[in-house]
Design a protein around this motif. Structure first.
Motif, mmCIF file in Angstrom:
data_model
loop_
_atom_site.group_PDB
_atom_site.id
_atom_site.type_symbol
_atom_site.label_atom_id
_atom_site.label_comp_id
_atom_site.label_asym_id
_atom_site.label_seq_id
_atom_site.Cartn_x
_atom_site.Cartn_y
_atom_site.Cartn_z
ATOM 1 N N SER A 179 1.128 6.776 2.295
ATOM 2 C CA SER A 179 1.568 7.895 1.469
ATOM 3 C C SER A 179 0.503 8.063 0.399
ATOM 4 O O SER A 179 -0.277 7.136 0.132
ATOM 5 C CB SER A 179 2.934 7.629 0.824
ATOM 6 O OG SER A 179 2.835 6.614 -0.166
ATOM 7 N N HIS A 180 0.461 9.213 -0.212
ATOM 8 C CA HIS A 180 -0.494 9.436 -1.292
ATOM 9 C C HIS A 180 -0.284 8.402 -2.390
ATOM 10 O O HIS A 180 -1.246 7.833 -2.915
ATOM 11 C CB HIS A 180 -0.356 10.859 -1.840
ATOM 12 C CG HIS A 180 -1.319 11.158 -2.934
ATOM 13 N ND1 HIS A 180 -1.026 10.961 -4.251
ATOM 14 C CD2 HIS A 180 -2.601 11.614 -2.888
ATOM 15 C CE1 HIS A 180 -2.059 11.286 -4.983
ATOM 16 N NE2 HIS A 180 -3.035 11.693 -4.187
ATOM 17 N N GLU A 181 0.961 8.152 -2.723
ATOM 18 C CA GLU A 181 1.289 7.184 -3.775
ATOM 19 C C GLU A 181 0.804 5.775 -3.413
ATOM 20 O O GLU A 181 0.194 5.086 -4.243
ATOM 21 C CB GLU A 181 2.804 7.169 -4.012
ATOM 22 C CG GLU A 181 3.241 6.220 -5.110
ATOM 23 C CD GLU A 181 4.754 6.246 -5.299
ATOM 24 O OE1 GLU A 181 5.386 5.204 -5.071
ATOM 25 O OE2 GLU A 181 5.276 7.316 -5.662
ATOM 26 N N ASN A 182 1.059 5.333 -2.184
ATOM 27 C CA ASN A 182 0.610 4.004 -1.752
ATOM 28 C C ASN A 182 -0.913 3.930 -1.704
ATOM 29 O O ASN A 182 -1.504 2.902 -2.049
ATOM 30 C CB ASN A 182 1.196 3.646 -0.384
ATOM 31 C CG ASN A 182 2.660 3.277 -0.467
ATOM 32 O OD1 ASN A 182 3.183 2.953 -1.532
ATOM 33 N ND2 ASN A 182 3.340 3.334 0.663
ATOM 34 N N ALA A 183 -1.546 5.010 -1.267
ATOM 35 C CA ALA A 183 -3.004 5.040 -1.210
ATOM 36 C C ALA A 183 -3.599 4.929 -2.612
ATOM 37 O O ALA A 183 -4.508 4.130 -2.849
ATOM 38 C CB ALA A 183 -3.476 6.319 -0.529
#
Length: 131
Positions: free
Chosen positions: A93-97
């Motif tokens: 996810s963008h957040e995890n990345a």
């Protein structure tokens, strides 16, 4: 020497990314650094630091945040085979990345390395001819 043969690249691969294998079966999908999308993401990420950039007072941790944000927004498009410390699958996810890019400088370096590697974005025919 043909410049296009050495320095040219597939625009579609550059924009939409290519899969790059890492260790332990993990892989990342990266777009090419230098595209218009990346330039816009870098511009956006650096907006609040403009004065510090102009006055050469930007701190190393702030530069890292700019880099991580731009990479998460435009370069690191997907991943597979990543796990949490507990051993569960860590979905892309963008957040995890963004979190991974901030937390692990060597991972950020790896993403940048592959996004800067021209061979990753060349036409398959040219790559096959080299091998």
């Amino acid at each position: 020497m043909k410049l296009s043969k050495i320095y040219g690249y597939d625009q579609d691969k550059a924009a939409n990314g290519v899969w790059v294998d890492l260790e332990d079966g993990a892989r990342i999908k990266v777009a090419k650094i230098g595209t218009a999308t990346y330039t816009q993401a870098l511009e956006k990420a650096s907006r609040k630091y403009r004065i510090k950039i102009r006055t050469n007072t930007l701190k190393a941790d702030e530069a890292m945040l700019i880099s991580a944000q731009a990479l998460a927004d435009a370069i690191l498009l997907d991943w597979q085979g990543f796990e949490t410390e507990e051993g569960t699958i860590l979905p892309y996810s963008h957040e995890n990345a963004l979190k991974a890019l901030k937390e692990y400088p060597t991972f950020r370096d790896t993403v940048e390395l592959h996004a800067n590697d021209p061979e990753n974005f060349q036409d398959d025919i040219e790559v096959d001819a080299k091998n």
